[in-house]
Design a protein around this motif. Sequence first.
Motif, PDB file in Angstrom:
ATOM      1  N   VAL B  28      70.243  29.868  63.099  1.00  0.00           N
ATOM      2  CA  VAL B  28      71.053  30.658  64.024  1.00  0.00           C
ATOM      3  C   VAL B  28      70.158  31.732  64.594  1.00  0.00           C
ATOM      4  CG1 VAL B  28      73.057  32.145  64.279  1.00  0.00           C
ATOM      5  CG2 VAL B  28      73.174  30.169  62.784  1.00  0.00           C
ATOM      6  N   TYR B  29      69.943  31.648  65.896  1.00  0.00           N
ATOM      7  CA  TYR B  29      69.012  32.553  66.573  1.00  0.00           C
ATOM      8  C   TYR B  29      69.805  33.444  67.507  1.00  0.00           C
ATOM      9  CZ  TYR B  29      65.345  34.057  69.777  1.00  0.00           C
ATOM     10  OH  TYR B  29      64.510  34.812  70.562  1.00  0.00           O
ATOM     11  N   ASP B  30      69.542  34.749  67.412  1.00  0.00           N
ATOM     12  CA  ASP B  30      70.232  35.695  68.273  1.00  0.00           C
ATOM     13  C   ASP B  30      69.294  36.069  69.424  1.00  0.00           C
ATOM     14  OD1 ASP B  30      71.402  37.967  69.438  1.00  0.00           O
ATOM     15  OD2 ASP B  30      72.541  38.353  67.599  1.00  0.00           O
ATOM     16  N   THR B  31      69.678  35.722  70.640  1.00  0.00           N
ATOM     17  CA  THR B  31      68.769  35.949  71.770  1.00  0.00           C
ATOM     18  C   THR B  31      68.652  37.435  72.122  1.00  0.00           C
ATOM     19  OG1 THR B  31      70.614  35.479  73.241  1.00  0.00           O
ATOM     20  CG2 THR B  31      69.075  33.692  72.863  1.00  0.00           C
ATOM     21  N   ASP B  32      69.586  38.254  71.675  1.00  0.00           N
ATOM     22  CA  ASP B  32      69.510  39.677  72.002  1.00  0.00           C
ATOM     23  C   ASP B  32      68.624  40.433  71.008  1.00  0.00           C
ATOM     24  OD1 ASP B  32      71.299  39.244  74.085  1.00  0.00           O
ATOM     25  OD2 ASP B  32      72.997  39.401  72.706  1.00  0.00           O
ATOM     26  N   THR B  33      68.854  40.187  69.715  1.00  0.00           N
ATOM     27  CA  THR B  33      68.084  40.934  68.720  1.00  0.00           C
ATOM     28  C   THR B  33      66.841  40.186  68.276  1.00  0.00           C
ATOM     29  OG1 THR B  33      69.297  39.944  66.908  1.00  0.00           O
ATOM     30  CG2 THR B  33      70.213  41.947  67.819  1.00  0.00           C
ATOM     31  N   LYS B  34      66.654  38.940  68.732  1.00  0.00           N
ATOM     32  CA  LYS B  34      65.533  38.064  68.362  1.00  0.00           C
ATOM     33  C   LYS B  34      65.526  37.744  66.861  1.00  0.00           C
ATOM     34  CE  LYS B  34      63.687  38.777  72.534  1.00  0.00           C
ATOM     35  NZ  LYS B  34      64.648  38.229  73.501  1.00  0.00           N
ATOM     36  N   ALA B  35      66.656  37.968  66.192  1.00  0.00           N
ATOM     37  CA  ALA B  35      66.725  37.680  64.762  1.00  0.00           C
ATOM     38  C   ALA B  35      67.108  36.220  64.555  1.00  0.00           C
ATOM     39  CB  ALA B  35      67.775  38.584  64.116  1.00  0.00           C
ATOM     40  N   PHE B  36      66.587  35.619  63.503  1.00  0.00           N
ATOM     41  CA  PHE B  36      67.037  34.269  63.190  1.00  0.00           C
ATOM     42  C   PHE B  36      67.311  34.137  61.705  1.00  0.00           C
ATOM     43  CE2 PHE B  36      62.442  34.331  63.765  1.00  0.00           C
ATOM     44  CZ  PHE B  36      61.995  33.903  62.524  1.00  0.00           C
ATOM     45  N   GLU B  37      68.110  33.160  61.389  1.00  0.00           N
ATOM     46  CA  GLU B  37      68.595  32.995  60.023  1.00  0.00           C
ATOM     47  C   GLU B  37      68.666  31.498  59.741  1.00  0.00           C
ATOM     48  OE1 GLU B  37      72.797  34.049  57.807  1.00  0.00           O
ATOM     49  OE2 GLU B  37      72.797  34.026  59.975  1.00  0.00           O
ATOM     50  N   PHE B  38      68.195  31.073  58.583  1.00  0.00           N
ATOM     51  CA  PHE B  38      68.291  29.656  58.219  1.00  0.00           C
ATOM     52  C   PHE B  38      69.491  29.458  57.295  1.00  0.00           C
ATOM     53  CE2 PHE B  38      63.926  29.957  59.537  1.00  0.00           C
ATOM     54  CZ  PHE B  38      63.693  28.739  60.152  1.00  0.00           C
ATOM     55  N   ILE B  39      70.338  28.525  57.623  1.00  0.00           N
ATOM     56  CA  ILE B  39      71.498  28.244  56.784  1.00  0.00           C
ATOM     57  C   ILE B  39      71.378  26.806  56.298  1.00  0.00           C
ATOM     58  CG2 ILE B  39      74.012  28.224  56.658  1.00  0.00           C
ATOM     59  CD1 ILE B  39      73.938  29.864  59.307  1.00  0.00           C
ATOM     60  N   PRO B  40      71.293  26.569  54.983  1.00  0.00           N
ATOM     61  CA  PRO B  40      71.275  25.176  54.514  1.00  0.00           C
ATOM     62  C   PRO B  40      72.618  24.515  54.809  1.00  0.00           C
ATOM     63  CG  PRO B  40      71.108  26.728  52.671  1.00  0.00           C
ATOM     64  CD  PRO B  40      71.248  27.541  53.908  1.00  0.00           C
ATOM     65  N   ASN B  41      72.566  23.260  55.211  1.00  0.00           N
ATOM     66  CA  ASN B  41      73.802  22.562  55.557  1.00  0.00           C
ATOM     67  C   ASN B  41      74.421  21.962  54.294  1.00  0.00           C
ATOM     68  OD1 ASN B  41      75.841  21.111  56.671  1.00  0.00           O
ATOM     69  ND2 ASN B  41      74.559  19.824  57.977  1.00  0.00           N
ATOM     70  N   PRO B  42      75.614  22.433  53.884  1.00  0.00           N
ATOM     71  CA  PRO B  42      76.237  21.892  52.662  1.00  0.00           C
ATOM     72  C   PRO B  42      76.798  20.488  52.871  1.00  0.00           C
ATOM     73  CG  PRO B  42      77.682  23.503  53.694  1.00  0.00           C
ATOM     74  CD  PRO B  42      76.436  23.474  54.517  1.00  0.00           C
ATOM     75  N   ASN B  43      76.858  20.029  54.120  1.00  0.00           N
ATOM     76  CA  ASN B  43      77.520  18.745  54.408  1.00  0.00           C
ATOM     77  C   ASN B  43      76.544  17.587  54.502  1.00  0.00           C
ATOM     78  OD1 ASN B  43      79.902  20.353  54.926  1.00  0.00           O
ATOM     79  ND2 ASN B  43      78.892  20.905  56.823  1.00  0.00           N
ATOM     80  N   ILE B  44      75.296  17.810  54.070  1.00  0.00           N
ATOM     81  CA  ILE B  44      74.281  16.789  54.333  1.00  0.00           C
ATOM     82  C   ILE B  44      74.594  15.466  53.640  1.00  0.00           C
ATOM     83  CG2 ILE B  44      72.768  17.660  52.472  1.00  0.00           C
ATOM     84  CD1 ILE B  44      70.424  16.989  54.476  1.00  0.00           C
ATOM     85  N   ASP B  45      75.261  15.536  52.469  1.00  0.00           N
ATOM     86  CA  ASP B  45      75.575  14.295  51.757  1.00  0.00           C
ATOM     87  C   ASP B  45      77.048  13.904  51.868  1.00  0.00           C
ATOM     88  OD1 ASP B  45      72.994  13.883  50.814  1.00  0.00           O
ATOM     89  OD2 ASP B  45      73.292  15.388  49.241  1.00  0.00           O
ATOM     90  N   ALA B  46      77.765  14.552  52.776  1.00  0.00           N
ATOM     91  CA  ALA B  46      79.200  14.265  52.886  1.00  0.00           C
ATOM     92  C   ALA B  46      79.415  12.818  53.311  1.00  0.00           C
ATOM     93  CB  ALA B  46      79.847  15.212  53.900  1.00  0.00           C
ATOM     94  N   GLU B  47      80.431  12.195  52.706  1.00  0.00           N
ATOM     95  CA  GLU B  47      80.758  10.809  53.064  1.00  0.00           C
ATOM     96  C   GLU B  47      81.245  10.745  54.491  1.00  0.00           C
ATOM     97  OE1 GLU B  47      82.139   7.757  51.042  1.00  0.00           O
ATOM     98  OE2 GLU B  47      80.312   8.050  49.869  1.00  0.00           O
ATOM     99  N   GLN B  48      82.187  11.612  54.809  1.00  0.00           N
ATOM    100  CA  GLN B  48      82.684  11.669  56.182  1.00  0.00           C
ATOM    101  C   GLN B  48      83.118  13.091  56.494  1.00  0.00           C
ATOM    102  OE1 GLN B  48      86.170   9.359  56.761  1.00  0.00           O
ATOM    103  NE2 GLN B  48      87.172  10.095  54.931  1.00  0.00           N
ATOM    104  N   GLY B  49      83.303  13.340  57.777  1.00  0.00           N
ATOM    105  CA  GLY B  49      83.727  14.673  58.191  1.00  0.00           C
ATOM    106  C   GLY B  49      82.623  15.704  58.152  1.00  0.00           C
ATOM    107  N   ALA B  50      81.360  15.250  58.114  1.00  0.00           N
ATOM    108  CA  ALA B  50      80.252  16.210  58.102  1.00  0.00           C
ATOM    109  C   ALA B  50      80.197  16.980  59.408  1.00  0.00           C
ATOM    110  CB  ALA B  50      78.937  15.478  57.850  1.00  0.00           C
ATOM    111  N   GLY B  51      80.478  16.295  60.511  1.00  0.00           N
ATOM    112  CA  GLY B  51      80.410  16.941  61.827  1.00  0.00           C
ATOM    113  C   GLY B  51      81.381  18.099  61.956  1.00  0.00           C
ATOM    114  N   PRO B  52      82.711  17.843  61.772  1.00  0.00           N
ATOM    115  CA  PRO B  52      83.671  18.939  61.897  1.00  0.00           C
ATOM    116  C   PRO B  52      83.404  20.075  60.915  1.00  0.00           C
ATOM    117  CG  PRO B  52      84.811  16.839  61.985  1.00  0.00           C
ATOM    118  CD  PRO B  52      83.384  16.533  61.671  1.00  0.00           C
ATOM    119  N   ALA B  53      82.974  19.739  59.677  1.00  0.00           N
ATOM    120  CA  ALA B  53      82.684  20.797  58.699  1.00  0.00           C
ATOM    121  C   ALA B  53      81.518  21.648  59.199  1.00  0.00           C
ATOM    122  CB  ALA B  53      82.358  20.178  57.348  1.00  0.00           C
TER     123      ALA B  53
END
Lengths: 183, 105
Positions: B28-53
């Motif tokens: 997640v990159y903020d174009t105003d403050t130039k800050a960025f943050e890495f968020i691990p995706n908890p849905n990587i192994d989801a059977e289904q519904g990974a997209g909406p989550a």
Amino acid sequence: MNPPIIKGFKPYGPETGKHKIELVNLLYEEYEALRLSDYDMLNHHQASIKMAVSRPTFTRIYASALQKIAKAFVEGRQISIEGGKVYFDSDWYYCNDCGCHFNNPEKEKSTKDCPLCGSNKITAFASENSMENNPDNLCGDLCICLNCGLEQKHQSGIPCSQEICPKCNISMKRKRNLNCINS
Amino acid sequence: MKVAITSTGNTLESNLDQRFGRCAYFVVYDTDTKAFEFIPNPNIDAEQGAGPASVNLVASRDVQKIISGEFGMKVKPILDSLKIQMVVLKDPEKQIKDIIEMLKH
């Protein structure tokens, strides 16, 4: 679906271009049917769910895609991929500088710049055949009641035999729209 | 404005992940403050519904634009209704720092 990365194919060789022959127009849904079935290797049932049409309809679209491609191969015609009854979720654009596709969620405001690189060399992927993209046009099949002759627009995904005529309470039959086949 | 980018790893040298719902990390990159943050995706192994989550995850960060390789059938209507812009970049070689550089135009 994502729009195809190219607009079509041209044949090459000494015989091409000698006769001015019409190109073959592969519709977006036919391209998508071919992609799901033969590129993503889905079976027709899975692919029909992805395209939100019934399985027989998918097979019809797929057969039409193969027929058109075979025609283009045998007769040495160009293929252009455009048009069709497709639902793009919103207006899509293509940036000629960085090669990305993007949509415009704010329908009120028009887009002028690429959201990624800021270039203004963008091309709208909008419906060149907006008539065909309009689901309300005349070019669709109908359901007909054989008893009273009532016709209504066919809803893709619902077999006509499940549609009940409101007057006679019997199931309806499919009627091909002839204006559409001839055009 | 905040922009989400799908990433294969948690460094700026990682490549753009071509999948949205099952990408490894979101940047997640903020174009105003130039800050960025890495968020691990908890849905990587989801059977289904990974997209909406995943949409819920990035929408909770007030993202207005998402850059990825592809968006699934379930995701597009949700993003449309949330008025989040989708940017499809079919270039698996692109690094996160390149994309952030492009966003600074």
